[in-house]
Write a protein that holds these residues in place. Structure first.
Motif, PDB file in Angstrom:
ATOM      1  N   LYS A   3     -23.471  25.521   0.915  1.00 29.77           N
ATOM      2  CA  LYS A   3     -22.894  24.980  -0.308  1.00 29.77           C
ATOM      3  C   LYS A   3     -23.240  23.492  -0.321  1.00 29.77           C
ATOM      4  N   LYS A   5     -23.232  19.879  -2.471  1.00 28.59           N
ATOM      5  CA  LYS A   5     -22.579  19.181  -3.569  1.00 28.59           C
ATOM      6  C   LYS A   5     -23.533  18.160  -4.185  1.00 28.59           C
ATOM      7  N   ARG A   7     -24.148  14.713  -6.035  1.00 28.68           N
ATOM      8  CA  ARG A   7     -23.442  13.432  -6.081  1.00 28.68           C
ATOM      9  C   ARG A   7     -24.243  12.411  -6.882  1.00 28.68           C
ATOM     10  N   ALA A  15     -28.654  15.388  -3.957  1.00 26.24           N
ATOM     11  CA  ALA A  15     -28.001  16.344  -3.068  1.00 26.24           C
ATOM     12  C   ALA A  15     -28.393  16.035  -1.639  1.00 26.24           C
TER      13      ALA A  15
END
Length: 73
Positions: A3, A5, A7, A15
Motif C-alpha cells: 500500500k 500513499k 504525498r 510516492a
C-alpha cells in the motif's frame, strides 16, 4: 501487496516505493522507471518498451546491410 500513499512534493505529487520493490526492479536513486497502461491497470518497470522497438528496427537493418556493417566495423 504493498500500500503506497501519494504525498505532496513541492508543487507535484509523489510516492515512496518500498526498498523491497526497488530491489526487485533493480533500480536506485536517479534511475528511470516506466509506467505502462495494461488492461488490468498499470505496470511499473525498469524496462523501456521503446528500446525494444528500436532494437527490432536495428536488427532488421543490420541483417539487410550486414556487409556494409562489416565494412564499417
Amino acid at each position: 501487496m504493498y500500500k503506497i500513499k501519494i504525498r505532496k512534493v513541492g508543487n507535484s505529487l509523489g510516492a515512496t516505493i518500498p526498498k523491497e520493490i526497488l530491489e526487485k526492479l533493480r533500480v536506485a536513486e536517479g534511475d528511470t522507471v516506466f509506467v505502462t497502461e495494461t488492461p488490468d491497470g498499470v505496470k511499473l518497470s525498469a524496462y523501456d518498451p521503446e528500446f525494444e522497438k528500436a532494437m527490432a528496427i536495428y536488427k532488421q537493418g543490420s541483417h539487410k546491410y550486414r556487409n556494409a556493417m562489416k565494412e564499417l566495423a
